[in-house]
Design a protein around this motif. Structure first.
Motif, mmCIF file in Angstrom:
data_model
loop_
_atom_site.group_PDB
_atom_site.id
_atom_site.type_symbol
_atom_site.label_atom_id
_atom_site.label_comp_id
_atom_site.label_asym_id
_atom_site.label_seq_id
_atom_site.Cartn_x
_atom_site.Cartn_y
_atom_site.Cartn_z
ATOM 1 N N LYS A 147 0.630 -1.206 0.387
ATOM 2 C CA LYS A 147 -0.078 -0.070 -0.100
ATOM 3 C C LYS A 147 1.051 1.024 0.250
ATOM 4 O O LYS A 147 0.516 2.588 -1.008
ATOM 5 C CB LYS A 147 -1.049 0.088 1.209
ATOM 6 N N LEU A 148 1.704 0.884 0.765
ATOM 7 C CA LEU A 148 2.710 2.271 0.706
ATOM 8 C C LEU A 148 3.968 2.757 -0.739
ATOM 9 O O LEU A 148 3.604 3.693 -0.941
ATOM 10 C CB LEU A 148 3.643 2.347 2.261
ATOM 11 N N LEU A 149 3.930 1.566 -1.015
ATOM 12 C CA LEU A 149 4.833 1.332 -2.340
ATOM 13 C C LEU A 149 3.486 2.859 -3.457
ATOM 14 O O LEU A 149 4.367 2.809 -4.188
ATOM 15 C CB LEU A 149 4.830 0.664 -2.999
ATOM 16 N N ILE A 150 2.687 1.788 -3.545
ATOM 17 C CA ILE A 150 1.070 2.412 -4.407
ATOM 18 C C ILE A 150 1.546 3.912 -4.303
ATOM 19 O O ILE A 150 1.554 4.890 -5.341
ATOM 20 C CB ILE A 150 0.174 1.473 -3.902
ATOM 21 N N LEU A 151 1.096 4.427 -2.937
ATOM 22 C CA LEU A 151 0.684 5.520 -2.758
ATOM 23 C C LEU A 151 1.961 6.044 -2.770
ATOM 24 O O LEU A 151 1.449 7.585 -3.270
ATOM 25 C CB LEU A 151 0.252 5.820 -1.106
ATOM 26 N N HIS A 152 2.872 6.353 -2.846
ATOM 27 C CA HIS A 152 4.346 6.423 -3.183
ATOM 28 C C HIS A 152 4.430 6.370 -4.668
ATOM 29 O O HIS A 152 4.814 8.309 -5.277
ATOM 30 C CB HIS A 152 6.202 6.084 -2.862
ATOM 31 N N TYR A 153 4.507 5.618 -5.242
ATOM 32 C CA TYR A 153 3.939 5.710 -6.788
ATOM 33 C C TYR A 153 3.754 6.954 -7.309
ATOM 34 O O TYR A 153 3.779 7.694 -8.377
ATOM 35 C CB TYR A 153 3.553 4.530 -7.216
ATOM 36 N N LEU A 154 2.351 6.464 -6.703
ATOM 37 C CA LEU A 154 0.851 7.433 -7.106
ATOM 38 C C LEU A 154 1.132 9.085 -6.896
ATOM 39 O O LEU A 154 1.527 10.303 -7.979
ATOM 40 C CB LEU A 154 0.074 7.693 -7.011
ATOM 41 N N ILE A 155 1.962 9.417 -5.828
ATOM 42 C CA ILE A 155 2.804 10.682 -5.806
ATOM 43 C C ILE A 155 3.391 11.133 -6.479
ATOM 44 O O ILE A 155 3.725 12.580 -6.702
ATOM 45 C CB ILE A 155 2.869 10.953 -3.901
ATOM 46 N N SER A 156 4.855 10.373 -6.421
ATOM 47 C CA SER A 156 5.532 11.150 -7.214
ATOM 48 C C SER A 156 5.711 10.587 -8.903
ATOM 49 O O SER A 156 5.971 11.296 -9.662
ATOM 50 C CB SER A 156 6.776 9.766 -7.399
ATOM 51 N N ARG A 157 4.362 9.947 -9.477
ATOM 52 C CA ARG A 157 3.860 10.410 -10.833
ATOM 53 C C ARG A 157 2.360 11.528 -10.707
ATOM 54 O O ARG A 157 1.703 10.892 -11.895
ATOM 55 C CB ARG A 157 4.305 9.254 -11.147
ATOM 56 N N SER A 173 -4.999 7.451 -9.491
ATOM 57 C CA SER A 173 -4.429 8.722 -9.132
ATOM 58 C C SER A 173 -4.522 8.904 -7.612
ATOM 59 O O SER A 173 -5.250 8.788 -7.264
ATOM 60 C CB SER A 173 -4.812 10.465 -9.810
ATOM 61 N N ILE A 174 -3.756 9.938 -6.696
ATOM 62 C CA ILE A 174 -3.473 10.077 -5.749
ATOM 63 C C ILE A 174 -4.950 11.085 -5.226
ATOM 64 O O ILE A 174 -5.313 12.315 -6.304
ATOM 65 C CB ILE A 174 -2.422 10.565 -4.925
ATOM 66 N N SER A 175 -5.330 10.917 -4.028
ATOM 67 C CA SER A 175 -6.664 11.882 -4.079
ATOM 68 C C SER A 175 -5.859 13.408 -3.181
ATOM 69 O O SER A 175 -5.110 12.570 -2.747
ATOM 70 C CB SER A 175 -7.363 11.284 -3.137
ATOM 71 N N GLU A 176 -6.417 14.164 -2.891
ATOM 72 C CA GLU A 176 -6.127 15.279 -2.327
ATOM 73 C C GLU A 176 -6.981 14.948 -0.265
ATOM 74 O O GLU A 176 -4.976 14.999 0.010
ATOM 75 C CB GLU A 176 -7.526 16.599 -2.170
ATOM 76 N N TYR A 177 -6.957 14.428 -0.248
ATOM 77 C CA TYR A 177 -6.800 12.978 0.947
ATOM 78 C C TYR A 177 -5.313 12.519 1.188
ATOM 79 O O TYR A 177 -4.987 12.287 1.612
ATOM 80 C CB TYR A 177 -8.160 12.686 1.384
ATOM 81 N N GLY A 178 -5.091 11.767 -0.015
ATOM 82 C CA GLY A 178 -4.205 10.350 -0.241
ATOM 83 C C GLY A 178 -2.929 11.195 -1.012
ATOM 84 O O GLY A 178 -1.683 10.596 0.203
ATOM 85 N N ARG A 179 -3.167 12.874 -0.129
ATOM 86 C CA ARG A 179 -1.307 14.067 -0.371
ATOM 87 C C ARG A 179 -1.592 13.969 0.834
ATOM 88 O O ARG A 179 0.027 13.722 1.385
ATOM 89 C CB ARG A 179 -1.843 15.350 -1.405
ATOM 90 N N SER A 180 -2.596 13.421 1.976
ATOM 91 C CA SER A 180 -1.585 13.878 3.265
ATOM 92 C C SER A 180 -0.904 12.795 3.578
ATOM 93 O O SER A 180 -0.331 12.962 5.104
ATOM 94 C CB SER A 180 -3.837 14.143 3.967
ATOM 95 N N SER A 181 -0.615 12.374 2.966
ATOM 96 C CA SER A 181 -0.009 10.217 3.104
ATOM 97 C C SER A 181 2.148 11.219 3.069
ATOM 98 O O SER A 181 2.186 10.534 3.399
ATOM 99 C CB SER A 181 -0.069 8.987 3.016
#
Length: 120
Positions: free
Chosen positions: A31-41, A91-99
């Motif tokens: 999960k954290l890898l996926i979030l990091h991936y989407l935030i980075s891209r 894509s990362i959500s606005e809320y997801g960016r909080s991570s």
């Protein structure tokens, strides 16, 4: 809900429950890898196949489950694009960016940990 012990500070029990919630939502191998991936891209088009290709070792079945969990927790956005064949973008959500801050801290901690082990 479990009752705190009499000698247990309330904030400790509350913090443990908050940590349990966090680990339930973000825990696991991917999960954290996926979030990091989407935030980075964020500025890229991120399809299922692209994510699976670029996060080495994740199977289609596991990626599907993790994406559904992240979407259910409103950390990512799934968007079906019109056309044939059907394409889905993530894509990362606005809320997801909080991570982002947490993830960046974990990356730095991991780099420092590797250095520490190499020096030992």
């Amino acid at each position: 809900m479990k009752q705190p012990l009499k000698n247990d500070p309330v904030e400790c029990t509350g913090n443990l429950l908050a940590m349990r919630d966090t680990l339930e939502i973000l825990g696991g191998k991917w999960k954290l890898l996926i979030l990091h991936y989407l935030i980075s891209r964020e500025k890229e088009v991120n399809t299922f196949k692209k994510i699976q290709r670029e996060i080495l070792g994740i199977s289609a079945k596991v990626l599907t489950k993790e994406l559904k969990d992240l979407e259910a927790n409103q950390l990512i956005v799934r968007e079906e694009m019109p056309g044939k064949p059907k394409t889905v973008e993530y894509s990362i959500s606005e809320y997801g960016r909080s991570s982002k801050e947490i993830i960046n801290y974990l990356v730095e901690w991991g780099k420092n940990h590797r250095k520490h082990l190499l020096q030992a």
